[in-house]
Design a protein around this motif. Structure first.
Motif, short mmCIF file in Angstrom:
data_model
loop_
_atom_site.label_atom_id
_atom_site.label_comp_id
_atom_site.label_asym_id
_atom_site.label_seq_id
_atom_site.Cartn_x
_atom_site.Cartn_y
_atom_site.Cartn_z
N LEU A 1 -6.21 0.89 4.32
CA LEU A 1 -6.72 2.26 4.40
C LEU A 1 -5.77 3.18 5.17
N LYS A 2 -5.30 2.70 6.31
CA LYS A 2 -4.45 3.54 7.16
C LYS A 2 -3.07 3.76 6.54
N SER B 1 -12.41 -7.37 1.94
CA SER B 1 -11.29 -7.75 2.78
C SER B 1 -11.79 -8.06 4.19
N SER C 1 0.85 -1.20 0.00
CA SER C 1 0.00 0.00 0.00
C SER C 1 0.87 1.23 0.00
N GLY D 1 -7.94 -4.84 5.72
CA GLY D 1 -8.62 -3.68 5.13
C GLY D 1 -8.24 -2.40 5.86
N ASN D 2 -8.18 -2.48 7.16
CA ASN D 2 -7.80 -1.32 7.95
C ASN D 2 -6.34 -0.93 7.70
N ALA E 1 -11.36 -7.34 8.18
CA ALA E 1 -11.17 -6.01 8.75
C ALA E 1 -9.72 -5.63 9.03
N LEU F 1 -14.31 0.16 0.15
CA LEU F 1 -13.50 -0.86 0.82
C LEU F 1 -14.27 -1.39 2.01
N ASP G 1 -14.43 -4.97 4.63
CA ASP G 1 -14.58 -4.31 5.89
C ASP G 1 -13.27 -3.59 6.24
N CYS G 2 -13.37 -2.41 6.75
CA CYS G 2 -12.14 -1.71 7.05
C CYS G 2 -11.93 -1.55 8.54
N GLY G 3 -12.56 -2.39 9.35
CA GLY G 3 -12.24 -2.33 10.77
C GLY G 3 -13.33 -2.75 11.74
#
Lengths: 337, 337
Positions: free
Chosen positions: B238-239, B229, A240, B234-235, B231, B143, B145-147
């Motif tokens: 994103l982060k 994804s 990423s 996915g998190n 969590a 996106l 699950d992101c968390g």
């Protein structure tokens, strides 16, 4: 005079092989007289590249290998069947003690499998992690595991923390390197079952300097010298990071080229911007070692140019001089038994 | 005239509450006459902010709530104990059907827990995923699950794919949205046990348009409209994306300010660069919905300014008008039973 560092190069692996592989390795050998290069691959192709450069003949040898393992090939099958490939022959040179280190920009899967099957793990090492240096806002950190072993167990991650600490202490010269656990929150109770189980194990591990959970923003700010993760999340972090940097820098560049006004502006900024962003250039670190094997196995990016290969070869010198394999043996054996 | 969209705002949640929450929501109400705002929180604080703006009084109500759930509090405990908090009272308004949607920039954990416990899941939904829009090189993707749910099961991810497809089709108007599975390699055999199990399930799911695995670079290039994804990964995606963008843009800015020459250069580029990078501004998308609940629950960034809250409120209008909850009910119930 100190001992020679013998490096087996997979001359056929990577998008720019053999040209950039030969170029980068020869540069390293010319810079450091302790390096002895073994270019493994198609004799004529390597010789043709070597003709372009000046070097000390005693530092360079060609080992003919007629086969090449392609990136798309199923790794286990490729390593088992292609005995005459540059990759298998180069790995065997490390296994048999004829070389100290192996460097390849070829198939990641085949290098990981070949490293484990052919070079073999140090006794006591459960899983050898792939450990790239990632450039951070304040320097660089070692991320492990970034893709070698999916579905890892808690004890694997504790070993990653130990091996990563040995690496950062001896290769980068950092005293008591800090260790962080990649997580989706900063507090101890955050995360999935794996990290919740790993957290107290790291906290109570006497061999490392654990400082807690790291969210990606902490990891990329450089809050810990060693970032421990299971391979899936570690790989997502690394990729990423690379993808975002790539996309944004492309956007900045294309924006600078868009009008006459921005082109003039770009001329004034260019040099400075290049310097600033240079520190985020992963090729400075010369590939990622697969830690915990009976010898050094380094995986360089598939797109590696001479610079990364050059740096990978120099990394091999430090790795041998600092006796990283012996030190890993010690921290894994003594403390785990 | 179409129906009103009643939004319960946690006026006390987030770094810039209540000021930016009130400002952004009032802007949205002034723009769209269908919005009815319920500001839940400390009466006087909200009233003081409201005095700064002009708005139609029938579009705005204050619901007094004396307690505030802080970001650091253990979520389950906070939701259970603080019955008089802005968060619990706002969520209860959705549960009891007095509001259609809930928006908060407060504690993520408490919103996730409160959304599930108080608002409740749609029958058949196993796990409600947190589903932010992420800006990509070619537009934006959802996106999930992101968390929200760590340690997910394969069937959870199939539901994420279905719910994400419903969202992208109806909120973004994309016909047959493409679905990708976040992975560390492009080939089917890549990944950990979870994604290997999920891949064929997605491949054979008739309700979605599955296009295969997505490495981060594919996901961030915008190759799929919906990125599925579990969590944790996915998190991390994103982060890492947000952190990298933040670090690089800070570096570019500080480089531009470093000398007189670069300052002049910056003046020539600034406007264009701002436009170019504007498309990577996540606040355009107004927070992330928690999909699969009996009502809309939107989590905005803790650092949200008026713009993100404004966009979150507008998102609530589309969500209700497109009957997303009903459509999720349909795709989950009919097809799963």
């Amino acid at each position: 005079m100190s001992e020679m560092v013998r490096i087996a190069l997979d001359a056929m692996g990577g998008d720019n092989a053999p040209g950039e592989i030969v170029k980068g390795a020869v540069q390293a050998a010319n810079e450091d007289g302790r390096i002895k290069l073994f270019f493994v691959g198609r004799q004529e192709a390597i010789a043709a590249e070597l003709e372009k450069y000046t070097y000390h003949p005693e530092q360079v040898e060609i080992v003919n290998a007629t086969e090449v393992i392609e990136t798309g090939e199923p790794p286990v099958m490729a390593i088992r069947k292609k005995k005459e490939s540059s990759m298998v022959k180069a790995l065997m040179m490390v296994k048999e003690g004829r070389c100290d280190a192996y460097v390849s920009a070829g198939s990641t899967g085949a290098t990981l499998v070949g490293g484990q099957i052919l070079v073999g793990r140090i006794k006591g090492v459960e899983r050898p992690p792939l450990a790239p240096m990632i450039p951070t806002a304040s320097g660089a950190s070692l991320l492990l595991d970034c893709g070698a072993n999916v579905d890892a167990k808690p004890s694997n991650l504790v070993q990653f923390a130990k091996m990563g600490s040995v690496y950062m202490k001896n290769v980068l010269g950092i005293d008591r390197p800090t260790v962080g656990l990649l997580n989706i929150g900063a507090e101890e109770e955050k995360g999935n079952a794996l990290v919740k189980e790993v957290f107290p194990l790291l906290e109570h591990c006497p061999d490392i300097n654990f400082i807690g959970n790291m969210e990606p923003k902490d990891a990329l700010s450089g809050k810990a010298d060693v970032i421990v993760s299971e391979a899936f999340a570690g790989n997502i972090l690394l990729k990423s990071y690379e993808a975002t940097a790539g996309i944004l820098l492309r956007e900045v560049k294309s924006c600078m080229k868009s009008t006459l006004k921005t082109k003039i502006g770009a001329l004034l900024i260019k040099k400075k911007l290049k310097d600033t962003l240079g520190k985020f250039d992963a090729s400075e670190y010369g590939g990622a070692p697969l830690l915990g094997l009976n010898g050094l196995v380094v995986k360089a990016h598939g797109s590696s140019k001479a610079k990364e290969i050059h740096n990978a070869c120099l990394q091999c010198v430090t790795f041998k001089e600092q006796r990283i394999c012996d030190q890993i043996k010690e921290i894994i054996r003594v403390k785990d038994e």
